[in-house]
Design a protein around this motif. Structure first.
Motif, PDB file in Angstrom:
ATOM      1  N   GLY A 272       4.641   6.090  -5.571  1.00 56.16           N
ATOM      2  CA  GLY A 272       3.121   6.215  -6.540  1.00 56.16           C
ATOM      3  C   GLY A 272       3.922   6.717  -8.071  1.00 56.16           C
ATOM      4  O   GLY A 272       2.558   5.936  -9.783  1.00 56.16           O
ATOM      5  N   ARG A 273       4.291   7.190  -7.569  1.00 58.81           N
ATOM      6  CA  ARG A 273       5.135   6.790  -9.877  1.00 58.81           C
ATOM      7  C   ARG A 273       5.437   5.621 -10.519  1.00 58.81           C
ATOM      8  O   ARG A 273       5.054   5.544 -11.474  1.00 58.81           O
ATOM      9  CB  ARG A 273       5.927   8.306  -9.975  1.00 58.81           C
TER      10      ARG A 273
ATOM     11  N   ASP B  93       1.242  13.261  -6.019  1.00 58.97           N
ATOM     12  CA  ASP B  93       1.324  12.241  -5.574  1.00 58.97           C
ATOM     13  C   ASP B  93      -0.003  11.122  -6.254  1.00 58.97           C
ATOM     14  O   ASP B  93      -0.382  10.186  -4.898  1.00 58.97           O
ATOM     15  CB  ASP B  93       1.915  11.935  -4.148  1.00 58.97           C
TER      16      ASP B  93
ATOM     17  N   GLN C 164       5.084   7.254  -1.451  1.00 56.67           N
ATOM     18  CA  GLN C 164       6.755   7.829  -2.126  1.00 56.67           C
ATOM     19  C   GLN C 164       6.907   6.990  -3.401  1.00 56.67           C
ATOM     20  O   GLN C 164       7.607   7.537  -4.683  1.00 56.67           O
ATOM     21  CB  GLN C 164       8.207   7.197  -1.237  1.00 56.67           C
TER      22      GLN C 164
ATOM     23  N   VAL D 298      -3.784   7.444  -3.746  1.00 59.94           N
ATOM     24  CA  VAL D 298      -2.550   7.359  -3.588  1.00 59.94           C
ATOM     25  C   VAL D 298      -1.486   7.021  -2.711  1.00 59.94           C
ATOM     26  O   VAL D 298      -1.733   5.816  -2.063  1.00 59.94           O
ATOM     27  CB  VAL D 298      -2.836   8.639  -2.104  1.00 59.94           C
TER      28      VAL D 298
ATOM     29  N   GLU E 292       0.852  15.130 -10.301  1.00 55.24           N
ATOM     30  CA  GLU E 292       1.661  15.430  -9.481  1.00 55.24           C
ATOM     31  C   GLU E 292       1.077  15.906  -8.064  1.00 55.24           C
ATOM     32  O   GLU E 292       0.000  17.266  -8.033  1.00 55.24           O
ATOM     33  CB  GLU E 292       2.724  16.803  -9.842  1.00 55.24           C
TER      34      GLU E 292
END
Length: 434
Positions: free
Chosen positions: A375-376, A395, A373, A370, A393
């Motif tokens: 991570g993507r 994270d 914010q 993880v 989804e």
């Protein structure tokens, strides 16, 4: 072991790896025109090179023998399942007659619940982990509705304690004992797909049975990954897919386990089919279902031979490698990966959380990372650099080095790509602020 973040150390580990020869038995997917760092066996395993040969053999049998291929040739289709069960059984800690290779995962789950979920007033609830893979959630929900109950009332979902990511075994056991008088079934995943946590299936089965509750597991993320002992643990039933760690084609054939104490009980409720009928009488074409002894008695239709051929190719590899040998290497690889990720945490500003248990007995090949914010964005960057893994989804990036075809050098290279991506991201974020 004293792990080192160096190419020399990783190469030494690869040289000492007794399973290294198996990498050559797989096609490694490409990225940017060259072999990727394929850490996605938890979603779809790499293709064994022998799959093409095995499928071609069955195509030839079909071409030359036609319908006679069911009973003649080197691999008669009528008995193809028998040798499959013999090699699949050790992977899940079962006896061959407790295993049936058939259908797909959720189909098998529904078939098992027809038998093992028999709700009645006052005892109609199913216990499962919160955040189970959606397919399990939908199957359980629809079974509850089919029997006329409200999922909101009849499904008990187990969640971690506040502020925690993982389920504690003692909390699972306490929940079973608390609800034992109203539970008709305990149905959990063997591994949580999101966190990568392995549940204590033996303990769950034991406490469930003491309360007179059927206990079953979805082994989608365990089969071919972590050794289990379904028979010895007294599990009632289990189901699994074969396209993840077992590398048996996209959406390939599934497996089911039914404990041998149910092997000769024709009175159990089940959905019946021709291929589950007594072999001695199958071609008499008469009414009156008589189930085959063992798990085969839950079969519905004759086998999809081309899918079976793909699975047979993989099972032969597992037979040569040995699930215990694979597990030993897997532990070393995830330990090395964990060491490298923790080292990166001391070198970059972005904090990486590993939500998968640090205890190797509670995890398999997968580590779930993880990054907060961003991570993507991290996932996109490492993907562009040649890493094939997956994002879940909201994270989590799931990283799964598979012992059959991945190397310690790849684990090191992944860590270098990850660190470089994080540093680049930090530089970009800093530039935006300034």
């Amino acid at each position: 072991m004293n792990y080192q973040p160096t190419k020399a150390f990783a190469q030494q580990m690869d040289q000492q790896d007794k399973l290294s020869e198996f990498r050559d038995e797989f096609h490694i997917p490409l990225s940017n025109g060259k072999p990727s760092i394929y850490f996605c066996g938890n979603s779809l395993g790499a293709q064994p090179k022998s799959v093409e040969t095995e499928i071609a053999l069955q195509m030839e049998n079909w071409r030359k023998l036609g319908v006679d291929g069911h009973f003649y040739g080197d691999t008669p289709w009528y008995s193809f399942h028998d040798k499959m069960a013999e090699k699949a059984a050790p992977v899940v800690g079962a006896k061959p007659h407790e295993v049936a290779i058939m259908n797909t995962l959720t189909v098998n789950l529904h078939l098992m619940m027809v038998t093992f979920y028999q709700p009645r007033p006052g005892k109609h609830k199913i216990m499962m982990e919160a955040g189970a893979f959606p397919s399990d959630q939908y199957a359980v929900e629809s079974q509850v509705k089919f029997h006329g109950y409200d999922p909101e009332e009849s499904i008990i979902e187990l969640s971690p304690r506040d502020g925690e990511k993982l389920l504690r075994t003692e909390d699972i056991i306490e929940a079973i004992n608390t609800h034992k008088d109203e539970l008709a079934l305990i149905m959990m995943g063997g591994i949580n797909y999101y966190t990568g946590q392995v549940y204590d299936m033996a303990a769950i089965a034991e406490v469930g049975h003491k309360a007179g509750i059927y206990v079953g597991f979805d082994l989608a993320h365990i089969a071919g990954n972590v050794p289990v002992k379904l028979h010895d643990w007294d599990v009632d039933f289990a189901v699994w897919c074969t396209y993840k760690y077992m590398n048996s084609s996209p959406g390939g054939i599934s497996g089911a386990f039914i404990h041998e104490r149910f092997a000769n009980n024709p009175d159990l409720p089940r959905f019946a089919g021709w291929w589950g009928h007594d072999k001695e009488e199958r071609f008499l074409m008469e009414k009156g279902f008589k189930p085959v002894y063992g798990a085969e008695g839950w079969q519905l239709s004759n086998y999809p031979i081309l899918l079976m051929a793909a699975h047979w190719a993989s099972l032969q590899i597992f037979d040569k490698a040995g699930i215990d040998n694979l597990r030993a290497k897997s532990i070393e690889m995830t330990n090395y990966l964990e060491f490298l990720v923790n080292k990166i945490n001391t070198e970059v500003k972005t904090d990486i959380s590993i939500i998968t248990p640090t205890d190797v007995n509670q995890r398999g090949c997968q580590l779930s990372l993880v990054f907060g914010q961003h991570g993507r964005k991290v996932f996109e960057m490492i993907s562009e650099a040649g890493v094939i893994c997956d994002w879940r989804e909201p994270d989590v990036i799931r990283i799964a080095p598979v012992p059959l075809y991945n190397t310690f050098s790849e684990v090191l290279e992944f860590s270098e790509i990850l660190k470089a991506s994080l540093l680049k991201l930090e530089e970009a974020l800093s530039a935006e602020v300034n």
